[in-house]
Design an enzyme around this catalytic site. Structure first.
Site, PDB file in Angstrom:
ATOM      1  NE  ARG A 188       0.650  -1.212  -0.687  1.00  0.00           N
ATOM      2  CZ  ARG A 188       0.898  -2.414   0.034  1.00  0.00           C
ATOM      3  NH1 ARG A 188       0.292  -3.487  -0.277  1.00  0.00           N
ATOM      4  NH2 ARG A 188       1.690  -2.327   1.106  1.00  0.00           N
ATOM      5  CD  GLU A 237       3.222   0.959   1.613  1.00  0.00           C
ATOM      6  OE1 GLU A 237       2.230   0.508   1.771  1.00  0.00           O
ATOM      7  OE2 GLU A 237       3.791   1.412   2.417  1.00  0.00           O
ATOM      8  CD  GLN A 274      -4.916   5.878  -1.497  1.00  0.00           C
ATOM      9  OE1 GLN A 274      -5.076   5.066  -0.747  1.00  0.00           O
ATOM     10  NE2 GLN A 274      -5.312   6.091  -2.471  1.00  0.00           N
ATOM     11  CG  PHE A 278      -5.111   0.668  -1.834  1.00  0.00           C
ATOM     12  CD1 PHE A 278      -6.007   1.013  -1.043  1.00  0.00           C
ATOM     13  CD2 PHE A 278      -4.265  -0.124  -1.393  1.00  0.00           C
ATOM     14  CE1 PHE A 278      -6.332   0.540   0.106  1.00  0.00           C
ATOM     15  CE2 PHE A 278      -4.377  -1.039   0.019  1.00  0.00           C
ATOM     16  CZ  PHE A 278      -5.640  -0.344   0.586  1.00  0.00           C
ATOM     17  CB  SER A 279      -1.397   4.835  -3.871  1.00  0.00           C
ATOM     18  OG  SER A 279      -1.513   5.863  -2.660  1.00  0.00           O
ATOM     19  CG  ASP A 298      -0.387   7.116  -0.135  1.00  0.00           C
ATOM     20  OD1 ASP A 298      -0.355   7.210   1.148  1.00  0.00           O
ATOM     21  OD2 ASP A 298      -0.374   6.099  -0.523  1.00  0.00           O
ATOM     22  CD1 TRP A 316      -6.758   8.728   5.059  1.00  0.00           C
ATOM     23  CD2 TRP A 316      -5.992   8.961   7.318  1.00  0.00           C
ATOM     24  NE1 TRP A 316      -5.494   8.149   5.194  1.00  0.00           N
ATOM     25  CE2 TRP A 316      -4.949   8.238   6.618  1.00  0.00           C
ATOM     26  CE3 TRP A 316      -5.648   9.021   8.843  1.00  0.00           C
ATOM     27  CZ2 TRP A 316      -3.908   7.770   6.904  1.00  0.00           C
ATOM     28  CZ3 TRP A 316      -4.584   8.467   9.349  1.00  0.00           C
ATOM     29  CH2 TRP A 316      -3.805   7.977   8.312  1.00  0.00           C
TER      30      TRP A 316
END
Ligand code: FRU
Length: 473
Positions: free
Chosen positions: A162, A214, A62, A106-107, A46, A43
């Protein structure tokens, strides 16, 4: 090395080994795009932290190194000398057992602070902002001992906290963070810092009515500022004024890409050494059961046009991937379709077509394989309706009065296609429908380009087709 960084190193070893075990299989999958950036396997989502440092471009993303679905979020890493050809590097960041990012990295973004490359990311859970630095040209990363640098939310009624996006302005660092104020709507929070470690909350940079905003990105373009957010729906942007720590849109909110959320999401961008604003987005493509899922779009150059509109164009250096070429000129498109044959592979090509619209009501270009019954990709511009469409996706686009011509650039890369029209819009379409017909690989080579026009005096002044090379060679 402290205990947390030791644990981190072990987590990275496990993650890298997992990806290495299936990378060969992913690379030989005939449905997998070859000139779009992918993870070595499994996978990718982002784009994260694009940055130029010491003569190299770095792009993180990501990445789940254990499966072709979302989970175990790490930062994958690729490096390039020209933004066109890429090489994978080992995973940069992985969740650290027992730490504030144990449930995911996370991003975020990457900036150079006093000569030190520094990643700012969201640690999970609960969501908090963390930093990591590199002393070896971004090859390895040390998580900061004082993480998280922003441990808690500035107010109690927020959903989502985030995706730090940082920039330097007037001698300070600023950070935009994606969030949503309950009962109100999506918002972007603004922070300031002198050293990337201690942060002061300055209030909402912008507040809207959407879902969690986001992956905000916020940057100057010409004499405007552009805010782009991914609000659990098609990413939107507006341009406007930035004063008093507030963004005030002066344009309407428009889609960053005409494709749906599944085909374009969470775009991120960087300024290159020439001052160009370069953007990538995430395309959620990949057939079920494959050991890869997702690609990033081609790099796009964003600019402010003299007419005040946003310019979106593929990075000019992508022309380096062009190989064998065929060109047709001055084709007159009567009411019937005109089919031209090419011996180039039909599904890894760039097509550049220029139409003189005259009294056109519609023009369409279809790419396909010569053998009958194979799937085809149609790109159409409906002048009456003001719509551009590709493979069942479509969005608003109209040639400007006086423009009188339509320039389409179509990048077809097996299971993903990007269409750019008149340097002003992009439409991304990703789908399992593209790569193979009925489970069997497309026969190699042999393509058709069919052109169609509806209306008076429609002509194609030129059609160019290039075979495109892989970005990994
Ligand atoms: C956007 C997003 C971000 C988050 C990341 C997690 O696609 O949901 O908000 O940081 O993905 O993978």
């Amino acid at each position: 090395m402290d205990q947390l960084n030791l644990e981190h190193r072990r987590a990275l070893e496990r993650a890298n080994a997992s990806v290495a075990a299936v990378a060969g299989r992913a690379a030989s999958d005939p449905t997998r795009p070859v000139y779009h950036l992918t993870s070595p396997a499994y996978w990718i989502s982002d784009p994260n932290g694009p940055v130029h440092f010491d003569g190299e471009y770095h792009l993180f993303f990501q990445h789940n190194p254990f499966a072709s679905e979302w989970g175990n979020m790490c930062w994958g890493h690729a490096v390039s000398e020209d933004l066109v050809r890429w090489e994978h590097l080992p995973i940069a960041l992985a969740p650290g057992p027992g730490s504030c990012d144990k449930d995911g990295i996370f991003s975020g973004c990457c900036v150079i602070h006093e000569g030190v490359p520094t990643i700012l990311y969201t640690g999970v859970s609960p969501e908090c902002q963390c930093i990591a630095t590199s002393e070896d040209r971004l090859r390895s990363w040390i998580k900061h001992a004082a993480n998280p640098v922003i441990p808690t939310r500035p107010r109690g009624d927020l959903e989502g906290f985030r995706d730090p996006f940082c920039w330097r302005q007037d001698g300070s660092w600023y950070m935009a963070l994606g969030s949503r104020i309950q009962e109100q709507g999506g918002c972007v929070l603004l922070y300031r810092s002198a050293d990337l470690r201690e942060w002061t909350y300055l209030g909402p940079l912008f507040q809207g009515t959407t879902g969690v905003m986001e992956c905000p990105s916020f940057f100057p373009l010409g004499d405007m500022w552009l805010l782009c957010v991914s609000p659990y729906a098609q990413p939107l942007y507006a341009m406007g004024e930035y004063t008093g720590h507030r963004f005030r849109p002066e344009t309407e909110w428009l889609p960053m890409d005409l494709g749906p959320r599944e085909d374009f999401y969470a775009p991120n961008s960087m300024l290159d050494p020439q001052g160009r604003r370069i953007q990538w987005g995430w395309v959620q493509v990949g057939p079920p059961g494959a050991c890869w899922k997702g690609v990033l779009t081609l790099p796009r150059v964003l600019s402010l046009r003299t007419d005040g509109q946003l310019g979106i164009e593929p990075l000019p250096e992508l022309a380096r991937l062009r190989r064998r070429h065929q060109r047709w000129e001055s084709l007159s498109l009567a009411e019937d379709a005109l089919e031209i044959l090419t011996d180039l592979p039909w599904d890894t090509v760039e097509v550049c077509a220029e139409f003189e619209l005259g009294g056109a009501r519609e023009v369409a270009l279809t790419l396909g394989h010569v053998s009958p019954g194979r799937r085809k990709i149609a790109v159409a511009y409906d002048h009456d309706a003001g719509r551009l469409s590709c493979a069942e996706r479509s969005g608003k686009f109209r040639v400007l009065p006086g423009e009188d011509r339509l320039q389409l650039r179509i990048f077809l890369d097996r299971s993903v296609v990007e269409v750019y029209a008149n340097g002003r819009v992009a439409l991304t379409a990703g789908g399992d429908w593209l790569g193979v017909g009925e489970g069997a690989p497309e026969p190699a080579g042999g393509g058709t380009v069919a052109l169609r026009g509806r209306g008076e005096g429609v002509r194609a002044s030129a059609v160019d087709v290039w075979e495109m090379a892989s970005i990994w060679d």
